[in-house]
Design a protein around this motif. Structure first.
Motif, mmCIF file in Angstrom:
data_model
loop_
_atom_site.group_PDB
_atom_site.id
_atom_site.type_symbol
_atom_site.label_atom_id
_atom_site.label_comp_id
_atom_site.label_asym_id
_atom_site.label_seq_id
_atom_site.Cartn_x
_atom_site.Cartn_y
_atom_site.Cartn_z
ATOM 1 N N LYS A 420 0.766 -0.870 -0.006
ATOM 2 C CA LYS A 420 -0.256 -0.164 -0.134
ATOM 3 C C LYS A 420 0.808 0.794 0.226
ATOM 4 N N ASP A 421 2.045 0.987 0.769
ATOM 5 C CA ASP A 421 2.730 2.464 0.578
ATOM 6 C C ASP A 421 3.905 1.829 0.447
ATOM 7 N N PRO A 422 4.898 1.919 0.176
ATOM 8 C CA PRO A 422 5.925 0.962 -0.737
ATOM 9 C C PRO A 422 7.678 1.405 -0.005
ATOM 10 N N ALA A 423 6.904 2.874 0.664
ATOM 11 C CA ALA A 423 8.539 4.014 0.707
ATOM 12 C C ALA A 423 8.611 3.178 2.649
ATOM 13 N N ASN A 424 7.333 3.097 2.985
ATOM 14 C CA ASN A 424 7.143 2.468 4.185
ATOM 15 C C ASN A 424 6.860 0.851 4.865
ATOM 16 N N GLU A 425 7.630 -0.146 3.712
ATOM 17 C CA GLU A 425 7.010 -1.489 3.743
ATOM 18 C C GLU A 425 9.081 -1.653 3.735
ATOM 19 N N THR A 426 8.554 -3.017 4.102
ATOM 20 C CA THR A 426 10.109 -4.026 4.201
ATOM 21 C C THR A 426 9.079 -5.174 3.443
ATOM 22 N N VAL A 427 9.920 -6.273 2.379
ATOM 23 C CA VAL A 427 9.190 -6.881 1.672
ATOM 24 C C VAL A 427 10.741 -8.296 2.685
ATOM 25 N N VAL A 428 10.075 -8.988 2.628
ATOM 26 C CA VAL A 428 10.912 -10.152 2.716
ATOM 27 C C VAL A 428 10.323 -11.554 1.977
ATOM 28 N N LEU A 429 11.195 -12.069 1.165
ATOM 29 C CA LEU A 429 11.308 -13.173 0.346
ATOM 30 C C LEU A 429 11.186 -14.330 1.181
ATOM 31 N N LEU A 430 10.773 -15.619 1.569
ATOM 32 C CA LEU A 430 11.180 -16.540 2.247
ATOM 33 C C LEU A 430 10.861 -17.870 2.035
ATOM 34 N N ALA A 431 12.392 -18.386 1.481
ATOM 35 C CA ALA A 431 11.880 -19.842 0.844
ATOM 36 C C ALA A 431 12.924 -21.163 1.869
ATOM 37 N N HIS A 432 12.663 -22.282 1.893
ATOM 38 C CA HIS A 432 12.327 -23.175 2.371
ATOM 39 C C HIS A 432 14.009 -23.296 2.753
ATOM 40 N N GLY A 433 15.094 -22.768 2.185
ATOM 41 C CA GLY A 433 16.398 -23.343 2.252
ATOM 42 C C GLY A 433 16.836 -25.032 1.965
ATOM 43 N N GLU A 434 18.234 -24.983 2.691
ATOM 44 C CA GLU A 434 18.924 -26.654 2.208
ATOM 45 C C GLU A 434 19.963 -26.246 3.734
ATOM 46 N N LYS A 462 10.585 1.813 -4.725
ATOM 47 C CA LYS A 462 10.700 2.710 -3.928
ATOM 48 C C LYS A 462 10.510 1.381 -2.196
ATOM 49 N N LEU A 463 10.084 0.769 -2.209
ATOM 50 C CA LEU A 463 9.835 -0.485 -1.277
ATOM 51 C C LEU A 463 11.093 -0.549 -0.508
ATOM 52 N N LYS A 464 11.330 -0.180 0.822
ATOM 53 C CA LYS A 464 12.237 0.229 2.002
ATOM 54 C C LYS A 464 13.350 -0.774 1.536
ATOM 55 N N ALA A 465 13.286 -2.413 1.724
ATOM 56 C CA ALA A 465 13.836 -3.135 1.043
ATOM 57 C C ALA A 465 13.356 -4.263 0.827
ATOM 58 N N ILE A 466 13.695 -5.164 0.602
ATOM 59 C CA ILE A 466 13.836 -6.684 -0.110
ATOM 60 C C ILE A 466 14.518 -7.435 0.067
ATOM 61 N N THR A 467 14.336 -7.860 1.158
ATOM 62 C CA THR A 467 15.373 -9.088 1.483
ATOM 63 C C THR A 467 14.821 -10.917 1.178
ATOM 64 N N ALA A 468 16.148 -11.298 1.065
ATOM 65 C CA ALA A 468 15.847 -12.767 0.541
ATOM 66 C C ALA A 468 16.398 -13.644 1.465
ATOM 67 N N LEU A 469 15.672 -14.841 2.668
ATOM 68 C CA LEU A 469 16.163 -14.921 3.644
ATOM 69 C C LEU A 469 15.278 -16.462 3.686
ATOM 70 N N THR A 470 16.157 -17.742 4.534
ATOM 71 C CA THR A 470 16.028 -18.508 4.085
ATOM 72 C C THR A 470 15.116 -19.553 5.338
ATOM 73 N N VAL A 471 14.583 -20.504 5.605
ATOM 74 C CA VAL A 471 14.138 -20.760 7.185
ATOM 75 C C VAL A 471 14.846 -22.168 7.208
ATOM 76 N N ARG A 472 15.599 -23.134 6.608
ATOM 77 C CA ARG A 472 16.112 -24.063 6.411
ATOM 78 C C ARG A 472 15.217 -25.458 7.200
#
Length: 561
Positions: A420-434, A462-472
């Motif tokens: 809704k408000d990209p400048a105020n949003e952080t996106v986390v791409l969350l994957a299975h991991g190895e 405009k997003l504050k951040a986009i981060t890639a993480l895994t949970v393994r």
């Protein structure tokens, strides 16, 4: 916004106009016929061979040429059988011949005599040889079946593979090498107290009587030791009737010992026909209707499976497709392959519908016979060596849908649905991991490539951040550390704005809600199921099909070398 498809489309147009046109008079594909060259075994043995070749002829242009141990060259009495077989193929419109040796070993003395002379019988048709049987895993499976008929629990047993046909010591060593190769295959699946291989000599070989007495003495000394001895014949020997055969002779030699023995040679066995067909498939040009597809997603509950099926359904009108849900389950894969073969399929494109192209590749390559060695222990397969498929089909494979650049389009959709408000949003791409640090880093690297593509879009930029993480998630120690890091990151980011977690997995969000309970975030649970995956599948199948079916220029070159 994104231009991936436009770019791909432009390249496709250049390809069509650059090299796609071929002259209408391009030469037809050569018609290959198969001359099965087999040992003359006598009445009953030849019945077995004729029955085998008759089944083979139902699917391929083939003829049988027998040769015996009295073969004396191009003018001998066996010349008539070989010439007649070649004429039969020529009358069927064959333009070149592949000779398939129905012999265990390329070192077989009879085979080495006929090999350089085969062109004399081909009626001027070009002829080439296929390899003998020993180095195909389908033959190893025959040996395993013979062992299974003798012994359910093998750890206390002694296994001896028995070959035949040696003419001198050098030849004996070459024949033994092929038996040892089969023994190594058996060792992947069964453990024994001891193992050995022996090769009996031909009766008319120099000093054969003494050599064979020495071999019998060696076997008896082995049998005198503690434990049961399994004698497994690994040859295609003379078989005039049930009593006058090499296997029956062996039975008589050792029936008063403690050896476990059954007079079952390599033939007859269903895998012999599979081996003939597989050999023919390697040498035969394909028609498009002989290519099928097996798709292997991970699989889960019915909603998960149904979501995946929506991406596959549009392709079913173009390809025969069978599903093999699971983590490289050899029995499910076997069933899928067998169903395709029953439809006349000879080549199969096997799709690993997993995130990265190396996921499940070691185990499935082995199951499909594309890898010589069994996979090492790891998460992506069972601890035991899996059985290999019993099939004549040949395979090509691909996988790794997240390495498709268009996955960024799907991720963009998921972000747009929540943002809704990209400048105020952080996106986390969350994957299975190895499980391994190296593998996990590779997954995150692929996700970061998609993040770079996302950043090209004005909204995502405009997003504050986009981060890639895994949970393994399948490795307890690594999972504990990874989940803790994800929770810390979300907790800190949520203090400064909204956190959007995008399930970077095929469908659903798996255990993410439980792992992240108590935190402040919004979750996209749709996963990556999207028409983009259909295009990825179709692009991969189109590419594989083009590699399997020779182009008209390749066909012309093959017809006029």
């Amino acid at each position: 916004m994104f231009t991936f498809r436009q770019t791909t489309g432009s390249l496709a147009i250049l390809f069509i106009f650059g090299i796609g046109w071929m002259p209408a008079h391009a030469a037809p594909v050569p018609k290959v016929g198969f001359l099965v060259v087999a040992p003359d075994r006598g009445f009953l043995g030849n019945q077995e061979i004729r029955s085998l070749v008759a089944e083979f002829k139902k699917s391929y242009p083939a003829a049988l040429g027998l040769i015996g141990k009295d073969y004396t060259g191009v003018q001998g009495e066996y010349a008539a059988y070989l010439t007649r077989a070649a004429q039969e193929l020529k009358q069927n419109g064959v333009t070149e011949i592949v000779a398939i040796p129905l012999f265990l070993s390329d070192a077989d003395p009879l085979l080495t005599r006929i090999r350089p002379l085969i062109a004399a019988y081909s009626g001027e048709l070009p002829v080439r040889w296929a390899p003998a049987m020993a180095h195909d895993y389908l033959i190893g499976q025959i040996v395993l079946d013979r062992i299974a008929a003798l012994s359910a629990a093998s750890e206390s047993d002694r296994l001896i593979l028995v070959g035949a046909g040696a003419t001198d010591e050098a030849n004996e060593h070459r024949l033994k090498a092929d038996l040892e190769h089969l023994l190594a295959y058996v060792a992947r699946y069964r453990s024994f107290r001891e193992t050995d291989v022996v090769v009996y000599y031909e009766r008319d070989a120099t000093n054969a009587e003494q050599k064979n007495k020495d071999i019998k003495a060696h076997l008896l000394s082995r049998m005198a030791k503690q434990g049961r001895t399994l004698l497994v014949p690994v040859f295609i020997g003379p078989k005039f009737d049930y009593s006058m055969s090499l296997a029956a002779w062996m039975d008589a030699q050792f029936k008063h010992t403690n050896a476990a023995y059954k007079p079952d040679e390599l033939l007859p066995h269903p895998n012999a026909l599979l081996w003939l067909k597989k050999t023919a498939n390697r040498e035969t040009a394909l028609a498009s209707n002989e290519i099928g597809v097996v798709i292997m997603p991970h699989g889960s509950t019915q909603p998960w499976n149904d979501a995946v099926e929506t991406t596959i359904t549009p392709l079913r009108s173009k390809y025969p497709i069978e599903m093999a849900y699971g983590m490289g389950d050899p029995h499910i894969i076997q069933d899928a392959v067998s169903r395709l073969e029953q439809q006349g399929i000879r080549r199969i494109v096997f799709v690993r519908m997993y995130a990265l192209d190396h996921h499940m590749k070691p185990v499935t390559d082995y199951i499909l016979g594309l890898a010589e060695s069994a996979p090492a222990g790891g998460h992506d397969h069972a601890s035991e060596v899996p059985p290999q498929v019993r099939t004549a089909a040949l395979f090509s494979t691909f996988g790794g849908y997240e390495q498709n650049p268009e996955i960024a389009l799907v991720l963009h959709k998921r972000i747009a649905e929540l943002s809704k408000d990209p400048a105020n949003e952080t996106v986390v791409l969350l994957a299975h991991g190895e499980g391994t640090d190296e593998g996990d880093a590779q997954w995150i690297s692929v996700m970061n490539q998609n993040i770079a593509r996302l950043r090209l879009d004005p909204h995502c930029a405009k997003l504050k951040a986009i981060t890639a993480l895994t949970v393994r998630e399948d490795w307890p120690k690594e999972r504990e550390q990874a989940v803790a890091a994800v929770r810390t990151m979300i907790e800190e980011a949520s203090k400064q704005g909204r956190v959007l977690v995008i399930a970077n997995r095929l469908y659903g969000s798996g255990p993410y809600k439980t792992m992240l309970s108590g935190l402040n975030f919004e979750l996209s649970e749709k996963g990556l199921v999207d028409p983009v995956l259909t295009r990825w599948l179709e692009d991969g199948l189109t590419r594989m099909t083009a590699e399997l079916i020779p182009s008209k220029s390749e066909q012309s070159a093959a017809a006029h070398p």
